[in-house]
Motif scaffolding. Structure first.
Motif, PDB file in Angstrom:
ATOM      1  N   ARG A 144       0.838  -1.192   0.000  1.00  0.00           N
ATOM      2  CA  ARG A 144       0.000   0.000   0.000  1.00  0.00           C
ATOM      3  C   ARG A 144       0.879   1.250   0.000  1.00  0.00           C
ATOM      4  O   ARG A 144       1.866   1.317   0.712  1.00  0.00           O
ATOM      5  CB  ARG A 144      -0.893   0.056   1.234  1.00  0.00           C
ATOM      6  CG  ARG A 144      -1.917  -1.030   1.338  1.00  0.00           C
ATOM      7  CD  ARG A 144      -3.074  -0.814   0.386  1.00  0.00           C
ATOM      8  NE  ARG A 144      -4.118  -1.788   0.587  1.00  0.00           N
ATOM      9  CZ  ARG A 144      -4.141  -2.995   0.054  1.00  0.00           C
ATOM     10  NH1 ARG A 144      -3.167  -3.393  -0.718  1.00  0.00           N
ATOM     11  NH2 ARG A 144      -5.136  -3.824   0.291  1.00  0.00           N
ATOM     12  N   PHE A 145       0.458   2.229  -0.804  1.00  0.00           N
ATOM     13  CA  PHE A 145       1.104   3.542  -0.801  1.00  0.00           C
ATOM     14  C   PHE A 145       0.049   4.577  -1.132  1.00  0.00           C
ATOM     15  O   PHE A 145      -1.062   4.246  -1.539  1.00  0.00           O
ATOM     16  CB  PHE A 145       2.278   3.605  -1.787  1.00  0.00           C
ATOM     17  CG  PHE A 145       1.879   3.585  -3.232  1.00  0.00           C
ATOM     18  CD1 PHE A 145       1.782   4.767  -3.963  1.00  0.00           C
ATOM     19  CD2 PHE A 145       1.597   2.386  -3.880  1.00  0.00           C
ATOM     20  CE1 PHE A 145       1.410   4.749  -5.295  1.00  0.00           C
ATOM     21  CE2 PHE A 145       1.234   2.365  -5.209  1.00  0.00           C
ATOM     22  CZ  PHE A 145       1.135   3.557  -5.925  1.00  0.00           C
ATOM     23  N   PHE A 146       0.386   5.840  -0.918  1.00  0.00           N
ATOM     24  CA  PHE A 146      -0.586   6.890  -1.206  1.00  0.00           C
ATOM     25  C   PHE A 146       0.014   7.910  -2.168  1.00  0.00           C
ATOM     26  O   PHE A 146       1.223   7.996  -2.339  1.00  0.00           O
ATOM     27  CB  PHE A 146      -1.056   7.584   0.078  1.00  0.00           C
ATOM     28  CG  PHE A 146      -0.012   8.466   0.704  1.00  0.00           C
ATOM     29  CD1 PHE A 146       0.043   9.822   0.400  1.00  0.00           C
ATOM     30  CD2 PHE A 146       0.896   7.954   1.607  1.00  0.00           C
ATOM     31  CE1 PHE A 146       0.999  10.640   0.974  1.00  0.00           C
ATOM     32  CE2 PHE A 146       1.861   8.765   2.190  1.00  0.00           C
ATOM     33  CZ  PHE A 146       1.911  10.111   1.868  1.00  0.00           C
ATOM     34  N   THR A 147      -0.887   8.684  -2.762  1.00  0.00           N
ATOM     35  CA  THR A 147      -0.454   9.761  -3.638  1.00  0.00           C
ATOM     36  C   THR A 147      -1.460  10.901  -3.555  1.00  0.00           C
ATOM     37  O   THR A 147      -2.640  10.673  -3.275  1.00  0.00           O
ATOM     38  CB  THR A 147      -0.302   9.287  -5.098  1.00  0.00           C
ATOM     39  OG1 THR A 147       0.210  10.360  -5.890  1.00  0.00           O
ATOM     40  CG2 THR A 147      -1.623   8.814  -5.682  1.00  0.00           C
ATOM     41  N   TYR A 148      -0.972  12.097  -3.801  1.00  0.00           N
ATOM     42  CA  TYR A 148      -1.851  13.262  -3.912  1.00  0.00           C
ATOM     43  C   TYR A 148      -2.174  13.519  -5.382  1.00  0.00           C
ATOM     44  O   TYR A 148      -3.063  14.297  -5.679  1.00  0.00           O
ATOM     45  CB  TYR A 148      -1.171  14.517  -3.344  1.00  0.00           C
ATOM     46  CG  TYR A 148      -0.690  14.368  -1.928  1.00  0.00           C
ATOM     47  CD1 TYR A 148      -1.571  14.059  -0.900  1.00  0.00           C
ATOM     48  CD2 TYR A 148       0.647  14.551  -1.609  1.00  0.00           C
ATOM     49  CE1 TYR A 148      -1.134  13.927   0.407  1.00  0.00           C
ATOM     50  CE2 TYR A 148       1.095  14.434  -0.304  1.00  0.00           C
ATOM     51  CZ  TYR A 148       0.200  14.119   0.696  1.00  0.00           C
ATOM     52  OH  TYR A 148       0.640  13.998   1.980  1.00  0.00           O
ATOM     53  N   PRO A 174      -6.305  15.954   0.133  1.00  0.00           N
ATOM     54  CA  PRO A 174      -6.897  14.614   0.021  1.00  0.00           C
ATOM     55  C   PRO A 174      -5.927  13.663  -0.685  1.00  0.00           C
ATOM     56  O   PRO A 174      -5.103  14.104  -1.492  1.00  0.00           O
ATOM     57  CB  PRO A 174      -8.142  14.856  -0.838  1.00  0.00           C
ATOM     58  CG  PRO A 174      -8.479  16.287  -0.607  1.00  0.00           C
ATOM     59  CD  PRO A 174      -7.153  16.984  -0.455  1.00  0.00           C
ATOM     60  N   LEU A 175      -6.032  12.385  -0.371  1.00  0.00           N
ATOM     61  CA  LEU A 175      -5.104  11.431  -0.985  1.00  0.00           C
ATOM     62  C   LEU A 175      -5.814  10.177  -1.457  1.00  0.00           C
ATOM     63  O   LEU A 175      -6.917   9.878  -1.047  1.00  0.00           O
ATOM     64  CB  LEU A 175      -3.959  11.090  -0.023  1.00  0.00           C
ATOM     65  CG  LEU A 175      -4.265  10.476   1.342  1.00  0.00           C
ATOM     66  CD1 LEU A 175      -4.567   8.998   1.243  1.00  0.00           C
ATOM     67  CD2 LEU A 175      -3.104  10.704   2.274  1.00  0.00           C
ATOM     68  N   TRP A 176      -5.134   9.492  -2.352  1.00  0.00           N
ATOM     69  CA  TRP A 176      -5.597   8.220  -2.903  1.00  0.00           C
ATOM     70  C   TRP A 176      -4.651   7.145  -2.410  1.00  0.00           C
ATOM     71  O   TRP A 176      -3.421   7.323  -2.417  1.00  0.00           O
ATOM     72  CB  TRP A 176      -5.560   8.246  -4.426  1.00  0.00           C
ATOM     73  CG  TRP A 176      -6.616   9.098  -5.049  1.00  0.00           C
ATOM     74  CD1 TRP A 176      -7.769   8.654  -5.638  1.00  0.00           C
ATOM     75  CD2 TRP A 176      -6.618  10.524  -5.203  1.00  0.00           C
ATOM     76  NE1 TRP A 176      -8.481   9.719  -6.127  1.00  0.00           N
ATOM     77  CE2 TRP A 176      -7.794  10.876  -5.871  1.00  0.00           C
ATOM     78  CE3 TRP A 176      -5.732  11.538  -4.821  1.00  0.00           C
ATOM     79  CZ2 TRP A 176      -8.130  12.185  -6.177  1.00  0.00           C
ATOM     80  CZ3 TRP A 176      -6.048  12.848  -5.120  1.00  0.00           C
ATOM     81  CH2 TRP A 176      -7.240  13.159  -5.791  1.00  0.00           C
ATOM     82  N   VAL A 177      -5.204   6.019  -2.004  1.00  0.00           N
ATOM     83  CA  VAL A 177      -4.411   4.863  -1.592  1.00  0.00           C
ATOM     84  C   VAL A 177      -4.435   3.872  -2.747  1.00  0.00           C
ATOM     85  O   VAL A 177      -5.501   3.523  -3.271  1.00  0.00           O
ATOM     86  CB  VAL A 177      -4.977   4.204  -0.321  1.00  0.00           C
ATOM     87  CG1 VAL A 177      -4.186   2.939   0.029  1.00  0.00           C
ATOM     88  CG2 VAL A 177      -4.958   5.192   0.843  1.00  0.00           C
TER      89      VAL A 177
END
Length: 181
Positions: A144-148, A174-177
């Motif tokens: 799992r990682f996140f991005t803006y 806000p971010l997306w996983v």
């Protein structure tokens, strides 16, 4: 408050490594771990924990005997993480591209979950990190990682079989996983 100031200082010192001016929210930590059955997890690796927002949630979620290995380069975060989490984590002051070699040195042949707070990587470091993650996920590791910025991220990580997992609005920004498995 001191941690937020430290985070901001590290952003100004190295914005490519510390890709945000404030730490991730508790809601984003929960989103990163959502959908993972931690009753079946014995080893977690965290890449780029920064001030330990995700680390804290990992510790609260896993069982007491779960091994948590944390990779961090920034010296100010190393001291902070060691003081906050002590011997509950194995703290590794190495780059994520040394993931495979470090796991071998630690005698770990199976990782159940990788949680990443790393910014976009480039060149050989990106290639070696991606190869290690692919090798582990092919053997069942959850990543799992996140991005803006999902549009940019999709181009940067086009070699990895990632998929969108969650969107978390309760974070600034806000971010997306995204993840594998």
């Amino acid at each position: 408050m001191r941690e937020k100031v430290l985070f901001l200082k590290n952003f100004f010192r190295n914005p490519l490594r510390n890709a945000s001016v404030i730490p991730s929210s508790k809601a984003s930590s929960k989103a990163m771990l959502k959908g993972i059955d931690f009753n079946r997890v014995s080893v977690v690796v965290e890449l780029g924990p920064g001030n330990g927002v995700f680390t804290r949630e990992i510790i609260k979620t896993v069982t007491a005997d779960t091994k948590i290995i944390v990779f961090e380069l920034e010296p100010t975060y190393i001291n902070l993480l060691q003081n906050k989490f002590g011997d509950r984590i194995t703290l590794v002051n190495k780059s994520a591209h040394l993931l495979s070699e470090t796991l071998e040195e630690l005698g770990i042949d199976k990782v159940d979950v990788i949680i990443s707070g790393l910014p976009f990587l480039k060149g050989d470091i990106k290639q070696k990190t991606d190869e290690a993650i692919c090798q582990l996920t092919r053997r069942g590791t959850i990543y799992r990682f996140f991005t803006y910025m999902p549009g940019i991220m999709k181009n940067v990580y086009k070699e990895l079989p990632i998929e969108k997992k969650y969107f978390e609005l309760r974070n600034i920004p806000p971010l997306w996983v995204y993840g594998i498995n």
